[in-house]
Design a protein around this motif. Structure first.
Motif, PDB file in Angstrom:
ATOM      1  N   SER A 267      41.994  58.024  54.381  1.00 41.41           N
ATOM      2  CA  SER A 267      41.213  56.368  53.938  1.00 41.41           C
ATOM      3  C   SER A 267      40.398  56.398  53.609  1.00 41.41           C
ATOM      4  CB  SER A 267      42.742  55.557  54.028  1.00 41.41           C
ATOM      5  OG  SER A 267      42.488  55.603  55.983  1.00 41.41           O
TER       6      SER A 267
ATOM      7  N   TRP B  89      45.391  54.253  48.061  1.00 42.89           N
ATOM      8  CA  TRP B  89      44.616  54.382  47.272  1.00 42.89           C
ATOM      9  C   TRP B  89      44.133  52.561  45.922  1.00 42.89           C
ATOM     10  CZ3 TRP B  89      41.044  56.560  43.973  1.00 42.89           C
ATOM     11  CH2 TRP B  89      41.019  56.826  43.472  1.00 42.89           C
ATOM     12  N   SER B  90      45.451  51.928  45.872  1.00 42.95           N
ATOM     13  CA  SER B  90      45.196  50.695  45.376  1.00 42.95           C
ATOM     14  C   SER B  90      44.570  49.086  46.581  1.00 42.95           C
ATOM     15  CB  SER B  90      46.513  50.452  44.118  1.00 42.95           C
ATOM     16  OG  SER B  90      47.690  49.773  45.520  1.00 42.95           O
TER      17      SER B  90
ATOM     18  N   PHE C 282      47.332  63.613  52.099  1.00 38.09           N
ATOM     19  CA  PHE C 282      47.818  62.983  50.531  1.00 38.09           C
ATOM     20  C   PHE C 282      47.923  61.804  50.374  1.00 38.09           C
ATOM     21  CE2 PHE C 282      46.567  67.498  48.865  1.00 38.09           C
ATOM     22  CZ  PHE C 282      46.448  66.875  47.843  1.00 38.09           C
TER      23      PHE C 282
ATOM     24  N   ARG D 188      50.155  51.061  54.374  1.00 37.71           N
ATOM     25  CA  ARG D 188      50.580  50.530  52.719  1.00 37.71           C
ATOM     26  C   ARG D 188      50.374  49.088  52.561  1.00 37.71           C
ATOM     27  NH1 ARG D 188      50.339  51.584  47.767  1.00 37.71           N
ATOM     28  NH2 ARG D 188      51.766  50.160  46.897  1.00 37.71           N
TER      29      ARG D 188
ATOM     30  N   SER E  31      47.382  47.097  52.162  1.00 38.01           N
ATOM     31  CA  SER E  31      46.497  47.225  51.225  1.00 38.01           C
ATOM     32  C   SER E  31      46.948  46.155  50.006  1.00 38.01           C
ATOM     33  CB  SER E  31      47.307  48.508  50.149  1.00 38.01           C
ATOM     34  OG  SER E  31      46.632  49.349  51.515  1.00 38.01           O
TER      35      SER E  31
ATOM     36  N   TYR F 113      45.994  59.319  51.284  1.00 38.15           N
ATOM     37  CA  TYR F 113      44.786  59.289  49.860  1.00 38.15           C
ATOM     38  C   TYR F 113      45.646  58.026  49.108  1.00 38.15           C
ATOM     39  CZ  TYR F 113      41.459  60.334  45.843  1.00 38.15           C
ATOM     40  OH  TYR F 113      41.152  60.228  44.846  1.00 38.15           O
ATOM     41  N   TYR F 114      47.264  58.688  48.410  1.00 41.93           N
ATOM     42  CA  TYR F 114      47.400  57.475  47.907  1.00 41.93           C
ATOM     43  C   TYR F 114      48.502  56.702  48.199  1.00 41.93           C
ATOM     44  CZ  TYR F 114      47.131  61.505  44.533  1.00 41.93           C
ATOM     45  OH  TYR F 114      47.181  62.395  43.668  1.00 41.93           O
ATOM     46  N   VAL F 115      48.797  56.121  49.789  1.00 43.29           N
ATOM     47  CA  VAL F 115      48.625  54.844  50.253  1.00 43.29           C
ATOM     48  C   VAL F 115      47.788  53.543  49.723  1.00 43.29           C
ATOM     49  CG1 VAL F 115      49.090  53.827  52.519  1.00 43.29           C
ATOM     50  CG2 VAL F 115      50.132  55.903  51.769  1.00 43.29           C
TER      51      VAL F 115
END
Lengths: 106, 254
Positions: free
Chosen positions: B249, A35-36, A28, B21, B24, A31-33
């Motif tokens: 990811s 996502w953007s 999870f 992070r 991204s 996935y969320y890290v």
């Protein structure tokens, strides 16, 4: 995370269950890290995830460094450490080169 | 020391999350890369300090050899050849997973997962999964590399009964894993490897060259799942977390 803590309070929980809990949560997070993620950064991000997945080198180092291992097992581990190292150095350097290109374009 | 190492591995995992992070967003991308490098360096040094890890000579040789090759390739490669380079790198993670699984199978004592000919059942299952995904990632990425590079034709290779064959091989793979769990034969172990290697080829040859970028992302995800499978085998949370991060990811990127 509280679910994990509660499980830790139980006496007879298999380590596999802990590992599964960690595994599912990390899925999870992953996935969320990303996502953007900006589409332009897809390739550098892939290069970095590729380098990071070479963390498998940890397993190869333990196998290679084991005192009682057989020659064959050590040979396999040696190849494992070498291949993962190619990936780690190569992956991080190529990411740096890609990011450098982005800077030039701006 | 083992507990200390496990705590440091948590820091490594967090650094990897921060790396993803950071990568991204354009402003934080470089910082993200540095987090990733720091996490990896920390993970490797911590592993070297484990009490059951000795004989640094061959470890240093292997890291220097691999690191040297990786550095030269990454610096020399033309940026237009990036997709095939990514495919080639994924194949290395896959093969590395195969080697670690094999090293664990032939020397289970060093990972505390049992003794020769008496490996814990759960560990055998986890090992087989890591082995199979690693092997599929390896040959699948090699085919993707060949198609992108033009070494093999980018045209889809299809033949009658292809799906039936793949399905049959998949079932056979599961059967072999069950037989391995029952008997722990080294021959069966390497048959699983061989079968998974062929499956990797068969899965990617029907896909055309134009679709390869998506396949490369998918294989990136696979390399993560392979690392996680090995992490379960070795009871190593860092591998489990990182494998899951990369697997999840990678699935988004494709």
């Amino acid at each position: 995370m509280s679910a994990v803590l509660i499980m830790a309070g139980g006496a007879a929980v298999s380590p596999l269950v802990f590992q599964l809990a960690i595994f599912v949560m990390a899925i999870f997070v992953g996935y969320y890290v990303v996502w953007s993620v900006t589409p332009a950064l897809h390739t550098p991000l892939m290069a970095v995830t590729n380098a990071i997945s070479s963390v498998i080198i940890v397993g190869a180092v333990i196998a290679l460094g084991a005192a009682d291992a057989s020659g064959f097992s050590k040979f396999l581990a040696f190849l494992g450490v070498t291949l993962a190292s190619v990936n780690i150095f190569g992956g991080f350097i190529i990411t740096r080169r890609m990011l450098h290109m982005f800077k030039k374009k701006d | 020391m083992e507990n200390f190492a496990a705590l440091i591995y948590v820091i490594s995992s967090v650094l990897f999350i921060l790396a993803l992070r950071g990568l991204s967003h354009p402003e934080t991308a470089r910082q993200g890369l540095n987090f990733g490098i720091a996490g990896m360096a920390l993970a490797i040094f911590t592993t070297l300090l484990l009490p059951n890890v000795g004989g640094y000579f061959w470890i240093v040789i292997a890291i220097a050899l691999g690191g040297g090759i990786g550095t030269v390739i990454a610096n020399k490669i033309e940026m237009t050849a990036l997709p095939q380079l990514m495919a080639a790198f994924h194949s290395l993670v896959g093969l590395s997973a195969v080697f670690v699984a094999a090293a664990a199978f032939h020397n289970p004592e060093s990972f505390g997962i049992g003794t020769q000919d008496d490996i814990h059942l759960v560990s055998l299952i986890e090992m087989s999964i890591g082995l199979a995904i690693g092997a599929i990632t390896f040959t699948g990425s090699l085919i993707a590399w060949g198609k992108l590079q033009g070494t093999i034709s980018g045209k889809p290779v299809t033949f009658g009964g292809q799906h039936a064959l793949n399905a049959a091989l998949g079932v056979l793979l599961i059967l072999l894993i069950i037989i391995l769990c029952a008997g722990e034969s080294a021959v069966i172990f390497w048959m699983i490897a061989l079968l998974a290697l062929s499956l990797g080829v068969l899965m990617i040859i029907p896909i055309g060259g134009a679709d390869m970028p998506v396949i490369v992302s998918m294989l990136n995800s696979y390399s993560g799942w392979a690392a996680a499978g090995i992490g379960f085998t070795l009871h190593n949370n860092l591998l489990i977390i990182t494998g899951a991060l990369v697997g999840a990811s990678g699935a988004i990127l494709s």
